[in-house]
Design a protein around this motif. Sequence first.
Motif, PDB file in Angstrom:
ATOM      1  N   THR A  16       1.732  20.387 -12.656  1.00  0.00           N
ATOM      2  CA  THR A  16       0.285  20.153 -12.734  1.00  0.00           C
ATOM      3  C   THR A  16      -0.075  18.665 -12.790  1.00  0.00           C
ATOM      4  O   THR A  16      -1.250  18.325 -12.922  1.00  0.00           O
ATOM      5  N   PRO A  18      -1.302  15.225 -11.654  1.00  0.00           N
ATOM      6  CA  PRO A  18      -2.214  14.893 -10.534  1.00  0.00           C
ATOM      7  C   PRO A  18      -1.704  13.725  -9.694  1.00  0.00           C
ATOM      8  O   PRO A  18      -2.376  12.710  -9.536  1.00  0.00           O
ATOM      9  N   VAL A  20      -0.989  13.306  -6.309  1.00  0.00           N
ATOM     10  CA  VAL A  20      -1.647  12.962  -5.045  1.00  0.00           C
ATOM     11  C   VAL A  20      -3.026  12.354  -5.280  1.00  0.00           C
ATOM     12  O   VAL A  20      -3.375  11.343  -4.674  1.00  0.00           O
ATOM     13  N   SER A  21      -3.809  12.949  -6.165  1.00  0.00           N
ATOM     14  CA  SER A  21      -5.139  12.389  -6.411  1.00  0.00           C
ATOM     15  C   SER A  21      -5.047  10.988  -7.012  1.00  0.00           C
ATOM     16  O   SER A  21      -5.865  10.115  -6.689  1.00  0.00           O
ATOM     17  N   THR A  22      -4.041  10.732  -7.840  1.00  0.00           N
ATOM     18  CA  THR A  22      -3.860   9.393  -8.405  1.00  0.00           C
ATOM     19  C   THR A  22      -3.468   8.398  -7.315  1.00  0.00           C
ATOM     20  O   THR A  22      -3.955   7.264  -7.300  1.00  0.00           O
ATOM     21  N   ILE A  24      -4.330   8.466  -4.254  1.00  0.00           N
ATOM     22  CA  ILE A  24      -5.525   8.180  -3.462  1.00  0.00           C
ATOM     23  C   ILE A  24      -6.486   7.273  -4.229  1.00  0.00           C
ATOM     24  O   ILE A  24      -6.944   6.248  -3.712  1.00  0.00           O
ATOM     25  N   LYS A  25      -6.788   7.643  -5.462  1.00  0.00           N
ATOM     26  CA  LYS A  25      -7.800   6.918  -6.242  1.00  0.00           C
ATOM     27  C   LYS A  25      -7.320   5.559  -6.742  1.00  0.00           C
ATOM     28  O   LYS A  25      -8.012   4.554  -6.611  1.00  0.00           O
ATOM     29  N   LYS A  26      -6.145   5.525  -7.370  1.00  0.00           N
ATOM     30  CA  LYS A  26      -5.687   4.303  -8.038  1.00  0.00           C
ATOM     31  C   LYS A  26      -5.027   3.311  -7.076  1.00  0.00           C
ATOM     32  O   LYS A  26      -5.116   2.108  -7.273  1.00  0.00           O
ATOM     33  N   ASN A  28      -5.374   3.378  -3.542  1.00  0.00           N
ATOM     34  CA  ASN A  28      -6.090   3.227  -2.267  1.00  0.00           C
ATOM     35  C   ASN A  28      -5.271   3.683  -1.059  1.00  0.00           C
ATOM     36  O   ASN A  28      -5.278   3.043  -0.012  1.00  0.00           O
ATOM     37  N   GLU A  30      -4.022   6.602   1.822  1.00  0.00           N
ATOM     38  CA  GLU A  30      -4.459   7.750   2.611  1.00  0.00           C
ATOM     39  C   GLU A  30      -3.272   8.712   2.659  1.00  0.00           C
ATOM     40  O   GLU A  30      -2.166   8.324   3.025  1.00  0.00           O
TER      41      GLU A  30
END
Length: 110
Positions: A16, A18, A20-22, A24-26, A28, A30
């Motif tokens: 669980t 995160p 992939v989302s980290t 992308i967000k942290k 930058n 793709e």
Amino acid sequence: MKTIKISIIYPVNKITAPVVSTLIKKYNLEISILHADIGLTKVGTLVADITGAEADIAAALQYIDETGVEYRIFSSKLIWDEDRCVHCGACTAVCPTDALTMSPDDWSLQ
């Protein structure tokens, strides 16, 4: 910009996280997910192309190391590891030379 192909291996106790989302967000980055086999009660795997600045990719790989999630970066050549293969066919979609295919008769990997 640089693109790498990566396999991320999630241990059951990190499924669980995160990641992939980290990325992308942290960092930058793709992320293009090419294949994923993830469930709450088994080791999960995700194959993706990651594109971004070299420094951001390096920092992201360090982050993945720190989370306890494993990864492997694919080299420019495709290596089939029969012992680890689950015959899902995902490699056929990303094979740059179409050397790997699925048989239309029985859907076996060829």
